[in-house]
Design an enzyme around this catalytic site. Sequence first.
Site, PDB file in Angstrom:
ATOM      1  CD  GLU A 185       7.083  -0.716  -3.544  1.00  0.00           C
ATOM      2  OE1 GLU A 185       7.407  -1.251  -4.629  1.00  0.00           O
ATOM      3  OE2 GLU A 185       6.329   0.281  -3.471  1.00  0.00           O
ATOM      4  CG  MET A 236       7.284   2.021   7.629  1.00  0.00           C
ATOM      5  SD  MET A 236       5.596   1.906   8.275  1.00  0.00           S
ATOM      6  CE  MET A 236       5.692   2.999   9.694  1.00  0.00           C
ATOM      7  CB  VAL A 274       5.385  -2.844   6.878  1.00  0.00           C
ATOM      8  CG1 VAL A 274       5.835  -1.402   7.017  1.00  0.00           C
ATOM      9  CG2 VAL A 274       3.887  -2.931   6.662  1.00  0.00           C
ATOM     10  CB  CYS A 275      10.524  -2.709   4.363  1.00  0.00           C
ATOM     11  SG  CYS A 275      10.333  -2.208   2.642  1.00  0.00           S
ATOM     12  CB  ALA A 276      12.483   1.888   5.336  1.00  0.00           C
TER      13      ALA A 276
END
Length: 373
Positions: free
Chosen positions: A74, A98, A70-72
Amino acid sequence: MKAMTSKEVTKKVFNKEPFFILDVRNESDFNDWKIEGENFEYLNIPYFDLLDGVEEILDKVPTDKEVIVVCAKEGSSVMVAEMLEEAGREVSYLQGGMKAWSEHLEPVKVGDLKDGGSMYQFVRIGKGCLSYAVVSNGEAALIDATRMTDVYLDFAKELGVEIKHVFDTHLHADHISGGRKIAEATGATYWLPPKDADEVTFSYQSLEDGNNVKIGETNIDINALYTPGHTIGSTSFVVDEKYLLSGDILFIDSIGRPDLAGKAEDWVADLRNSLYTRYKQLSDELVVLPAHFMIIEELNEDGSVSEKLGTLFAKNHGLNIEDEAEFRRLVTENLPPQPNAYQEIRETNMGKISPDDEKQREMEIGPNRCAVR
């Protein structure tokens, strides 16, 4: 390598599945706000610490359960997931990051209404926001709709119902309302408590104590109940003599905070009166449906958020503080941080500013912070 959608992750939350999340955002962002699940495990390693490879974390990434990166937005999670795949691991990444998680809405049927029709709850799992649709005989009313308006419009189209009324229980400070936009798109009446609307720049129908709005041709009345405290205009709804939509006054495990308009000391007495007097006059059998949840444990087995009012009077700490001075301290001192960009969000909901879609996403990023425990 598989892209996993927010809807798929939401099902894992609802089903309490074991799941491992490798979150490659900065530590401060992770600590502020993350994907939560009762059986989720986490590893937070910032992406820039993995630029030279993932070998040093391989022993920390399990092989006996599903893993998602998971990141901010993609991009970083795709790159890390690719490195893990090259190292022989089977992983997924969160599609849209996110930002997508913050915007996902999951409709859950809460129950049926006496004379036909149904109550639906839209769970914004990544933000803790809850909104509602009351559906009866080809018509619908929406309560506390978010800015993801297409979800509600598509939902109504799928059920073959016409949205006739849109309500906001109060002027929101933690998320941007979609109510006015939905009303404009459908011709529905938009209702807002007038005591929260001194500075709004648009027309609305005044939502006041005792308003009855019938949905469909069956006897489903939405009764407005003035319950100030979170804001000066905060209004609850008793729907079908069965459900209490409490807005941001009462939650399952907490109560509303009175400080988001800078009026904490002024509104404490209103908050206490709404909770301890007005709500005490209602039936213990009413099912409380709040506008937010604070912790993942508040979700029921089906993913919905609800509890009988009598149970909350027995178990919710915020409803059981006899000493008024202690109550005042709880809701005015040592409060959690205020919602991100809450002043800009309030101004957007007043119609004073009109940020573009990307700016609106940025304004809403982060957890909901409407409650005190």
